[in-house]
Design an enzyme around this catalytic site. Structure first.
Site, short mmCIF file in Angstrom:
data_model
loop_
_atom_site.label_atom_id
_atom_site.label_comp_id
_atom_site.label_asym_id
_atom_site.label_seq_id
_atom_site.Cartn_x
_atom_site.Cartn_y
_atom_site.Cartn_z
N ASP A 61 33.25 31.42 31.37
CA ASP A 61 33.56 32.44 31.11
C ASP A 61 35.52 32.89 31.25
O ASP A 61 36.11 32.29 30.15
CB ASP A 61 32.93 33.15 32.10
CG ASP A 61 31.50 33.61 31.96
OD1 ASP A 61 31.27 34.68 31.08
OD2 ASP A 61 31.58 34.40 33.51
N GLY A 62 35.12 31.20 31.68
CA GLY A 62 37.36 30.73 31.74
C GLY A 62 37.57 30.15 30.26
O GLY A 62 38.83 31.06 29.99
N ASN A 138 39.79 40.36 32.55
CA ASN A 138 38.82 40.52 33.88
C ASN A 138 40.61 41.45 34.51
O ASN A 138 39.07 42.27 34.61
CB ASN A 138 39.22 39.54 34.46
CG ASN A 138 37.58 38.64 33.96
OD1 ASN A 138 36.82 38.94 33.73
ND2 ASN A 138 37.63 37.71 34.41
N GLU A 139 41.87 41.11 34.41
CA GLU A 139 42.15 41.93 35.69
C GLU A 139 43.10 41.66 35.81
O GLU A 139 43.77 40.14 35.18
CB GLU A 139 41.56 41.07 37.33
CG GLU A 139 41.79 39.75 37.91
CD GLU A 139 40.41 39.89 37.73
OE1 GLU A 139 41.71 38.30 36.45
OE2 GLU A 139 39.71 39.19 37.63
N ARG A 164 50.65 47.53 52.14
CA ARG A 164 51.54 46.46 52.56
C ARG A 164 50.25 45.43 52.86
O ARG A 164 49.18 46.08 53.15
CB ARG A 164 51.70 46.96 53.91
CG ARG A 164 53.35 47.40 54.08
CD ARG A 164 54.08 48.18 54.88
NE ARG A 164 55.01 48.52 55.20
CZ ARG A 164 56.29 48.32 55.22
NH1 ARG A 164 56.96 46.96 55.65
NH2 ARG A 164 57.16 48.81 54.66
N ASP A 166 48.68 41.82 50.70
CA ASP A 166 49.03 40.77 50.16
C ASP A 166 48.80 41.21 48.67
O ASP A 166 49.69 40.10 48.13
CB ASP A 166 47.19 39.95 50.26
CG ASP A 166 47.58 39.19 51.06
OD1 ASP A 166 48.69 39.13 52.09
OD2 ASP A 166 46.41 37.89 51.88
N ALA A 201 43.57 42.70 51.16
CA ALA A 201 44.22 42.21 52.02
C ALA A 201 45.28 43.86 53.18
O ALA A 201 46.55 43.29 53.04
CB ALA A 201 45.15 41.25 52.60
P1 NAP Z 1 37.82 29.70 37.62
O1 NAP Z 1 38.19 30.02 39.10
O2 NAP Z 1 36.40 28.71 37.09
O3 NAP Z 1 36.49 31.11 37.92
C1 NAP Z 1 36.20 31.58 39.21
C2 NAP Z 1 34.69 31.77 38.61
O4 NAP Z 1 34.69 33.17 37.63
C3 NAP Z 1 34.35 30.82 37.57
O5 NAP Z 1 32.67 30.56 37.92
C4 NAP Z 1 34.28 32.12 36.76
O6 NAP Z 1 33.15 31.44 35.71
C5 NAP Z 1 33.61 33.88 37.19
N1 NAP Z 1 34.01 34.04 35.88
C6 NAP Z 1 35.70 34.55 35.26
N2 NAP Z 1 34.90 36.12 34.59
C7 NAP Z 1 34.16 36.23 35.24
C8 NAP Z 1 33.26 37.53 34.88
N3 NAP Z 1 33.94 38.97 34.58
N4 NAP Z 1 32.19 37.95 35.48
C9 NAP Z 1 31.80 36.65 36.61
N5 NAP Z 1 32.22 35.96 36.91
C10 NAP Z 1 33.44 35.90 36.02
O7 NAP Z 1 38.94 30.38 36.84
P2 NAP Z 1 38.06 30.84 35.51
O8 NAP Z 1 37.13 30.61 34.55
O9 NAP Z 1 39.27 30.46 34.47
O10 NAP Z 1 38.53 32.08 35.54
C11 NAP Z 1 39.43 33.44 35.42
C12 NAP Z 1 39.38 34.12 36.99
O11 NAP Z 1 38.41 33.89 37.80
C13 NAP Z 1 39.65 35.48 37.41
O12 NAP Z 1 40.11 36.26 35.99
C14 NAP Z 1 39.47 36.24 38.12
O13 NAP Z 1 38.36 36.93 37.86
C15 NAP Z 1 38.88 34.64 38.80
N6 NAP Z 1 39.40 34.69 40.21
C16 NAP Z 1 38.27 35.42 41.67
C17 NAP Z 1 38.73 35.18 42.83
C18 NAP Z 1 38.13 35.38 43.68
O14 NAP Z 1 37.03 35.97 43.86
N7 NAP Z 1 38.58 35.26 44.82
C19 NAP Z 1 39.99 34.40 43.05
C20 NAP Z 1 40.38 34.12 41.31
C21 NAP Z 1 40.25 33.99 40.11
P3 NAP Z 1 32.77 30.31 33.96
O15 NAP Z 1 33.18 29.07 35.56
O16 NAP Z 1 32.15 30.14 33.59
O17 NAP Z 1 34.04 30.40 33.94
MN MN Z 2 36.28 28.37 34.63
#
Ligand code: NAP
Ligand code: MN
Length: 279
Positions: A61-62, A138-139, A164, A166, A201
């Protein structure tokens, strides 16, 4: 039975002329990229990574998020499809073993395309600096550069709460299974053009109070985050992050633009949710 909805459109075979491949860069994704490239160019499709009709993302997805941000200024003319080389993805929903079937569909069969809503983020600055607009798939999260985020949340120009904590997270329907889910937000079907606001938070006590529940806003309901004292913020847009100083307000809404996915077979959203989270 296939899912029928107004957000699905038919694209006939032969309409696609050019393609590009976004690749995670590991050895397996690289090999798959070469295989897809060879098959499509042998079928007379033209590789064009400047103005592709179709972007094939090979990775996770990334990788698809990267592809989206590379082509986010030409979403009208570009469709996306994702092949995953790790675990099942939300955007990358084809397996490596299905690539030949995918190539066959691209070349000979045409496809449906499905459009998903995006988040529009508009940052206004002090001193008449021009505003900047961004799209997220995503967001977008808003945080203070250091320490606590203190900001007012307005909905349609009216003060809703003083926040107030994070940070605040504004997600799209397809982003609702990503960070938003980790913040106990709801999973939203992508046929609902909406944005979801979740708290990261928040401080809640006798002095400070926020609603606590995620809010789901329809199209045309704009939400603004207004500085209280500190005007510097860290914004994340999907996997990208940047610092903004001298901010006057940050506005969030459902974007006019949409992302178009090429869909060669039905893979309903709720099945993807089940396969990813329940197994
Ligand atoms: P990453 O650290 O590899 O992403 C975290 C996980 O989120 C990966 O397993 C990724 O899948 C999965 N993911 C991404 N978009 C998704 C979606 N729409 N639905 C379900 N899972 C999804 O970093 P990245 O791949 O660059 O992705 C960035 C995204 O990570 C951000 O947009 C944010 O949504 C998410 N994120 C989540 C948290 C949290 O849940 N606490 C914190 C920071 C960021 P893949 O392994 O297939 O890439
Ligand atoms: Mn990823």
């Amino acid at each position: 039975m296939s899912e029928k909805s107004t957000y699905i459109k038919d694209v006939p075979a032969g309409r696609l002329k050019t393609f590009a491949i976004e690749n995670r860069g590991d050895a397996f994704s690289d090999a798959l990229r070469k295989h897809i490239f060879d098959q499509l160019t042998a079928s007379k499709l033209i590789y064009d990574d400047i103005q592709p009709d179709l972007v094939i993302s090979v990775g996770g997805d990334g990788t698809l998020l990267q592809a989206f941000h590379r082509y986010s200024d030409q979403l009208n003319g570009t469709a996306f499809v994702g092949v995953h080389t790790g675990h099942l993805g939300f955007y990358a929903d084809w397996t490596a073993g299905e690539v030949d079937a995918l190539v066959h569909s691209i070349v000979s069969e045409g496809f449906n395309s499905v459009e998903y809503p995006l988040l529009c983020v508009s940052v206004s600055y002090m001193d008449e600096k021009p505003p900047k607009n961004f799209l997220a798939l995503n967001e977008c999260t808003v945080r203070s550069v250091e320490g606590l985020l203190v900001a007012d949340v307005m909905i349609k120009g009216e003060k809703f709460e003083s926040f107030r904590g994070d940070g605040l997270c504004f997600s799209t329907p397809t982003g609702s299974t990503a960070y938003n889910k980790g913040l106990s937000g709801a999973i939203i079907h992508p046929s609902l053009p909406s944005i979801q606001l979740t708290e990261i938070a928040s401080i809640n006590n006798r002095v400070y109070r926020t609603v606590g529940s995620p809010l789901i806003l329809p199209e045309h309901h704009h939400c603004q985050v207004m500085p209280v004292t500190d005007r510097s913020f860290t914004l994340s847009l999907d996997h990208l992050s940047s610092i903004h100083d001298e901010v006057q307000q940050i506005e969030f809404s459902v974007a006019k633009e949409k992302i178009r996915f090429a869909r060669f077979r039905p893979f309903p959203f709720w099945r993807r949710v089940r396969d990813s989270f329940i197994g």
